[in-house]
Enzyme design. Structure first.
Site, PDB file in Angstrom:
ATOM      1  N   ASP A 113      -8.275  -6.112   5.455  1.00  0.00           N
ATOM      2  CA  ASP A 113      -9.193  -5.088   4.950  1.00  0.00           C
ATOM      3  C   ASP A 113     -10.518  -5.653   4.439  1.00  0.00           C
ATOM      4  OD1 ASP A 113      -7.938  -2.442   5.145  1.00  0.00           O
ATOM      5  OD2 ASP A 113      -6.356  -3.307   3.901  1.00  0.00           O
TER       6      ASP A 113
ATOM      7  N   ARG B 184      -5.303  -7.367  -1.010  1.00  0.00           N
ATOM      8  CA  ARG B 184      -6.758  -7.409  -0.992  1.00  0.00           C
ATOM      9  C   ARG B 184      -7.357  -8.276  -2.110  1.00  0.00           C
ATOM     10  NH1 ARG B 184      -9.900  -2.155   0.290  1.00  0.00           N
ATOM     11  NH2 ARG B 184     -11.345  -3.866   0.681  1.00  0.00           N
TER      12      ARG B 184
ATOM     13  N   ARG C 161      -5.255   2.851  -6.715  1.00  0.00           N
ATOM     14  CA  ARG C 161      -5.820   1.498  -6.748  1.00  0.00           C
ATOM     15  C   ARG C 161      -6.422   1.115  -8.103  1.00  0.00           C
ATOM     16  NH1 ARG C 161      -6.686   0.109  -1.331  1.00  0.00           N
ATOM     17  NH2 ARG C 161      -4.928   1.017  -0.218  1.00  0.00           N
TER      18      ARG C 161
ATOM     19  N   HIS D 288      -9.923   7.033  -2.579  1.00  0.00           N
ATOM     20  CA  HIS D 288     -10.855   6.581  -3.610  1.00  0.00           C
ATOM     21  C   HIS D 288     -11.740   7.747  -4.085  1.00  0.00           C
ATOM     22  CE1 HIS D 288     -10.491   2.378  -1.746  1.00  0.00           C
ATOM     23  NE2 HIS D 288     -10.116   2.233  -2.995  1.00  0.00           N
TER      24      HIS D 288
ATOM     25  N   CYS E 180     -17.815   2.059   2.204  1.00  0.00           N
ATOM     26  CA  CYS E 180     -16.869   0.929   2.067  1.00  0.00           C
ATOM     27  C   CYS E 180     -17.377  -0.363   2.697  1.00  0.00           C
ATOM     28  CB  CYS E 180     -15.554   1.257   2.754  1.00  0.00           C
ATOM     29  SG  CYS E 180     -14.996   2.911   2.520  1.00  0.00           S
TER      30      CYS E 180
HETATM   31  C1  CIR Z   1      -7.524   0.125   2.072  1.00  0.00           C
HETATM   32  O1  CIR Z   1      -6.565   0.910   2.085  1.00  0.00           O
HETATM   33  O2  CIR Z   1      -7.777  -0.579   1.103  1.00  0.00           O
HETATM   34  C2  CIR Z   1      -8.374   0.031   3.310  1.00  0.00           C
HETATM   35  N1  CIR Z   1      -7.571   0.207   4.471  1.00  0.00           N
HETATM   36  C3  CIR Z   1      -9.487   1.036   3.285  1.00  0.00           C
HETATM   37  C4  CIR Z   1     -10.444   0.808   2.153  1.00  0.00           C
HETATM   38  C5  CIR Z   1     -11.583   1.752   2.164  1.00  0.00           C
HETATM   39  N2  CIR Z   1     -12.479   1.468   1.098  1.00  0.00           N
HETATM   40  C6  CIR Z   1     -13.136   2.399   0.413  1.00  0.00           C
HETATM   41  O3  CIR Z   1     -12.943   3.594   0.597  1.00  0.00           O
HETATM   42  N3  CIR Z   1     -13.954   1.975  -0.528  1.00  0.00           N
END
Ligand code: CIR
Length: 262
Positions: free
Chosen positions: A61, A86, A131, A161, A255
């Protein structure tokens, strides 16, 4: 003044990304990379110097650099991402930001994803999500309030998010004017944003609330033509880019970059 965008190339392991609300489906590394190249080219076209970090093969990611830091005028806060897979993304982001900003760090037991932090002037909204935990909000508040920021937290419904549900489209340019945001009212209560001008996504395009403000232009995914029309009707300058492949990894437009002025 230099306008900077930090990005990172798509990881060849993108298919092993974290997923929370979407079913896993094949993701083409080639298509995702091509679309990401177009995204970087658009940022350059909009006057930003793109500092594109190398891909990291064991961090699926890591293209979603937004989650590793919150960049403000005075400093950058390096996060502690909520997904364990992550956490290792932040070291390289801290190194990339060090030349530009003083750094502060979110620490264990706090977790915070940059995608959960919406900053408008000195007001900061933080989404309590799968998260970002309360410790994350509290640590961010302890870092920012002494610098004149007002930090408030809010609950999210059914989205990954905070910035999946709401983003800034146009900051107020004069004191009497209102900031303009875009929201998906299914995922967040619009009452929270009293005093701001609110544009809602077209109901058939729930993910369109993740728009990226780049200077004076808003970047939107080509997947949201009806919401695009709403923004244009509001007099907003919009550019579009195809971001459909990384959307399969639950990534939107904010993102994929950290955008700031140096
Ligand atoms: C995750 O689940 O962390 C990633 N697959 C996607 C993150 C997307 N980030 C964001 O919306 N800031």
């Amino acid at each position: 003044m230099k306008r900077i965008a930090i990005t990172r190339k798509v990881s060849p392991a993108i298919e092993n990304c974290e997923l929370t609300h979407l079913e896993r489906q094949p993701i083409s590394y080639e298509i995702a990379s091509r679309q990401h190249d177009d995204y970087e080219a658009l940022l350059e076209d909009l006057g930003y110097v793109v500092q594109s970090l190398d891909p990291v093969s064991d961090l699926p990611d890591s293209v979603f650099v937004e989650d590793a830091a919150v960049v403000l005028e005075e400093l950058a806060v390096i996060t502690r991402p909520g997904a364990e897979s992550r956490r290792a993304e932040t070291d390289s982001i801290a190194r990339a930001l060090e030349p530009w900003r003083k750094l502060a760090f979110i620490e264990d037991p706090a977790t915070l994803d940059g995608g959960d932090v919406l900053v408008i002037g000195k007001r900061v909204w933080v989404g309590l999500s799968s998260r970002t935990n309360q410790d994350g909000v509290d640590q961010l508040r302890a870092i920012l309030e002494p610098r004149g920021y007002q930090v408030r937290c809010l609950d999210l419904r059914e989205c990954l998010h905070l910035k999946t549900a709401v983003t800034l489209l146009r900051p107020a340019s004069t004191p009497g004017e209102r900031d303009t945001i875009i929201i998906n009212p299914q995922w967040i209560d619009r009452e929270v944003f009293e005093g701001l001008t609110v544009i809602e996504v077209d109901p058939s395009e729930p993910s369109a609330a993740n728009a990226l403000l780049v200077g004076e232009t808003v970047v939107l995914s080509t997947a949201f033509p009806k919401t695009l029309r709403r923004l244009e009707d509001a007099g907003i300058d919009v550019r579009t880019v195809d971001a459909t492949e990384l959307a399969k990894a639950e990534g939107g437009l904010t993102c994929c970059s950290l955008i700031f002025e140096a």
